[in-house]
Write a protein that holds these residues in place. Sequence first.
Motif, PDB file in Angstrom:
ATOM      1  N   GLN A   2       0.830  -1.198   0.000  1.00 22.24           N
ATOM      2  CA  GLN A   2       0.000   0.000   0.000  1.00 22.24           C
ATOM      3  C   GLN A   2       0.868   1.253   0.000  1.00 22.24           C
ATOM      4  O   GLN A   2       2.051   1.204   0.336  1.00 22.24           O
ATOM      5  CB  GLN A   2      -0.912   0.016   1.215  1.00 22.24           C
ATOM      6  N   GLY A   3       0.246   2.365  -0.350  1.00 20.64           N
ATOM      7  CA  GLY A   3       0.943   3.642  -0.348  1.00 20.64           C
ATOM      8  C   GLY A   3       0.112   4.695   0.351  1.00 20.64           C
ATOM      9  O   GLY A   3      -1.114   4.681   0.279  1.00 20.64           O
ATOM     10  N   PHE A   4       0.781   5.612   1.047  1.00 20.44           N
ATOM     11  CA  PHE A   4       0.133   6.708   1.755  1.00 20.44           C
ATOM     12  C   PHE A   4       0.480   8.005   1.048  1.00 20.44           C
ATOM     13  O   PHE A   4       1.654   8.299   0.803  1.00 20.44           O
ATOM     14  CB  PHE A   4       0.603   6.740   3.209  1.00 20.44           C
ATOM     15  N   ILE A   5      -0.530   8.800   0.713  1.00 22.87           N
ATOM     16  CA  ILE A   5      -0.360  10.017  -0.072  1.00 22.87           C
ATOM     17  C   ILE A   5      -0.211  11.225   0.853  1.00 22.87           C
ATOM     18  O   ILE A   5      -1.039  11.457   1.733  1.00 22.87           O
ATOM     19  CB  ILE A   5      -1.571  10.235  -1.003  1.00 22.87           C
ATOM     20  N   VAL A   6       0.854  11.998   0.626  1.00 23.49           N
ATOM     21  CA  VAL A   6       1.107  13.225   1.382  1.00 23.49           C
ATOM     22  C   VAL A   6       1.575  14.285   0.390  1.00 23.49           C
ATOM     23  O   VAL A   6       2.434  14.020  -0.453  1.00 23.49           O
ATOM     24  CB  VAL A   6       2.187  13.017   2.468  1.00 23.49           C
ATOM     25  N   ARG A   7       1.029  15.481   0.510  1.00 22.55           N
ATOM     26  CA  ARG A   7       1.424  16.581  -0.380  1.00 22.55           C
ATOM     27  C   ARG A   7       2.796  17.145   0.006  1.00 22.55           C
ATOM     28  O   ARG A   7       3.232  17.022   1.133  1.00 22.55           O
ATOM     29  CB  ARG A   7       0.399  17.716  -0.313  1.00 22.55           C
ATOM     30  N   GLN A   8       3.423  17.792  -0.966  1.00 22.05           N
ATOM     31  CA  GLN A   8       4.645  18.543  -0.700  1.00 22.05           C
ATOM     32  C   GLN A   8       4.258  19.849  -0.012  1.00 22.05           C
ATOM     33  O   GLN A   8       3.174  20.351  -0.246  1.00 22.05           O
ATOM     34  CB  GLN A   8       5.392  18.858  -2.007  1.00 22.05           C
ATOM     35  N   PRO A   9       5.019  20.410   0.850  1.00 28.25           N
ATOM     36  CA  PRO A   9       6.387  20.058   1.210  1.00 28.25           C
ATOM     37  C   PRO A   9       6.474  18.996   2.307  1.00 28.25           C
ATOM     38  O   PRO A   9       7.557  18.579   2.695  1.00 28.25           O
ATOM     39  CB  PRO A   9       6.974  21.372   1.708  1.00 28.25           C
ATOM     40  N   TYR A  10       5.319  18.534   2.803  1.00 22.80           N
ATOM     41  CA  TYR A  10       5.305  17.629   3.955  1.00 22.80           C
ATOM     42  C   TYR A  10       5.917  16.266   3.648  1.00 22.80           C
ATOM     43  O   TYR A  10       6.619  15.700   4.477  1.00 22.80           O
ATOM     44  CB  TYR A  10       3.883  17.486   4.499  1.00 22.80           C
ATOM     45  N   SER A  11       5.682  15.747   2.436  1.00 24.62           N
ATOM     46  CA  SER A  11       6.260  14.450   2.087  1.00 24.62           C
ATOM     47  C   SER A  11       7.787  14.529   2.049  1.00 24.62           C
ATOM     48  O   SER A  11       8.470  13.602   2.487  1.00 24.62           O
ATOM     49  CB  SER A  11       5.707  13.952   0.755  1.00 24.62           C
ATOM     50  N   GLY A  12       8.330  15.633   1.568  1.00 26.39           N
ATOM     51  CA  GLY A  12       9.778  15.827   1.557  1.00 26.39           C
ATOM     52  C   GLY A  12      10.351  15.904   2.967  1.00 26.39           C
ATOM     53  O   GLY A  12      11.433  15.382   3.245  1.00 26.39           O
ATOM     54  N   GLN A  13       9.607  16.549   3.859  1.00 25.11           N
ATOM     55  CA  GLN A  13      10.034  16.640   5.255  1.00 25.11           C
ATOM     56  C   GLN A  13       9.987  15.281   5.931  1.00 25.11           C
ATOM     57  O   GLN A  13      10.853  14.950   6.743  1.00 25.11           O
ATOM     58  CB  GLN A  13       9.154  17.637   6.010  1.00 25.11           C
ATOM     59  N   ILE A  14       8.998  14.465   5.591  1.00 19.87           N
ATOM     60  CA  ILE A  14       8.882  13.123   6.170  1.00 19.87           C
ATOM     61  C   ILE A  14      10.049  12.257   5.719  1.00 19.87           C
ATOM     62  O   ILE A  14      10.745  11.661   6.536  1.00 19.87           O
ATOM     63  CB  ILE A  14       7.540  12.459   5.792  1.00 19.87           C
ATOM     64  N   ILE A  15      10.280  12.184   4.409  1.00 24.22           N
ATOM     65  CA  ILE A  15      11.301  11.276   3.883  1.00 24.22           C
ATOM     66  C   ILE A  15      12.702  11.711   4.283  1.00 24.22           C
ATOM     67  O   ILE A  15      13.606  10.882   4.411  1.00 24.22           O
ATOM     68  CB  ILE A  15      11.155  11.082   2.351  1.00 24.22           C
ATOM     69  N   SER A  16      12.908  13.001   4.566  1.00 27.65           N
ATOM     70  CA  SER A  16      14.227  13.471   5.012  1.00 27.65           C
ATOM     71  C   SER A  16      14.420  13.258   6.519  1.00 27.65           C
ATOM     72  O   SER A  16      15.514  13.450   7.035  1.00 27.65           O
ATOM     73  CB  SER A  16      14.420  14.946   4.669  1.00 27.65           C
ATOM     74  N   GLY A  17      13.334  12.897   7.218  1.00 30.99           N
ATOM     75  CA  GLY A  17      13.422  12.654   8.658  1.00 30.99           C
ATOM     76  C   GLY A  17      13.150  13.864   9.513  1.00 30.99           C
ATOM     77  O   GLY A  17      13.177  13.783  10.745  1.00 30.99           O
ATOM     78  N   LYS A  18      12.846  15.009   8.906  1.00 32.03           N
ATOM     79  CA  LYS A  18      12.572  16.240   9.669  1.00 32.03           C
ATOM     80  C   LYS A  18      11.188  16.211  10.309  1.00 32.03           C
ATOM     81  O   LYS A  18      10.997  16.739  11.393  1.00 32.03           O
ATOM     82  CB  LYS A  18      12.685  17.464   8.766  1.00 32.03           C
ATOM     83  N   LYS A  19      10.223  15.631   9.622  1.00 29.45           N
ATOM     84  CA  LYS A  19       8.848  15.565  10.130  1.00 29.45           C
ATOM     85  C   LYS A  19       8.620  14.184  10.726  1.00 29.45           C
ATOM     86  O   LYS A  19       8.664  13.181  10.022  1.00 29.45           O
ATOM     87  CB  LYS A  19       7.842  15.840   9.013  1.00 29.45           C
ATOM     88  N   LYS A  20       8.396  14.122  12.029  1.00 22.95           N
ATOM     89  CA  LYS A  20       8.287  12.850  12.755  1.00 22.95           C
ATOM     90  C   LYS A  20       6.848  12.402  12.978  1.00 22.95           C
ATOM     91  O   LYS A  20       6.607  11.274  13.378  1.00 22.95           O
ATOM     92  CB  LYS A  20       8.982  12.965  14.115  1.00 22.95           C
ATOM     93  N   PHE A  21       5.889  13.316  12.760  1.00 17.65           N
ATOM     94  CA  PHE A  21       4.478  12.995  12.990  1.00 17.65           C
ATOM     95  C   PHE A  21       3.637  13.469  11.807  1.00 17.65           C
ATOM     96  O   PHE A  21       3.913  14.504  11.218  1.00 17.65           O
ATOM     97  CB  PHE A  21       3.953  13.683  14.262  1.00 17.65           C
TER      98      PHE A  21
END
Length: 93
Positions: A2-21
């Motif tokens: 499965q895949g979870f959809i997140v808009r930018q810039p939040y998806s970039g923050q998640i994958i870089s480890g900056k956004k933890k929640f």
Amino acid sequence: MQGFIVRQPYSGQIISGKKKFEYRNFKTKKINEPCYLLSEGMVLGKIMFTGIKENNKEWKYAWSIKVIQKLKQPWKYNHPMGAQRWVKSVVKK
């Protein structure tokens, strides 16, 4: 998977480890299940939600995120019509 959809810039923050929640007004049962992180028609990597806690702010729940794998080369996937949060089966384009 499965895949979870997140808009930018939040998806970039998640994958870089900056956004933890990820903050949402609903819970998920997909705890400790790997899934793809999807944004703008691309698969950015693999993540997992490791827990949910109630949040007394604008958003009702905070989903804790663990980055499993950040892809060096994100790839395009077939986005099904109507999908807004989850894609049941992510297929490479």
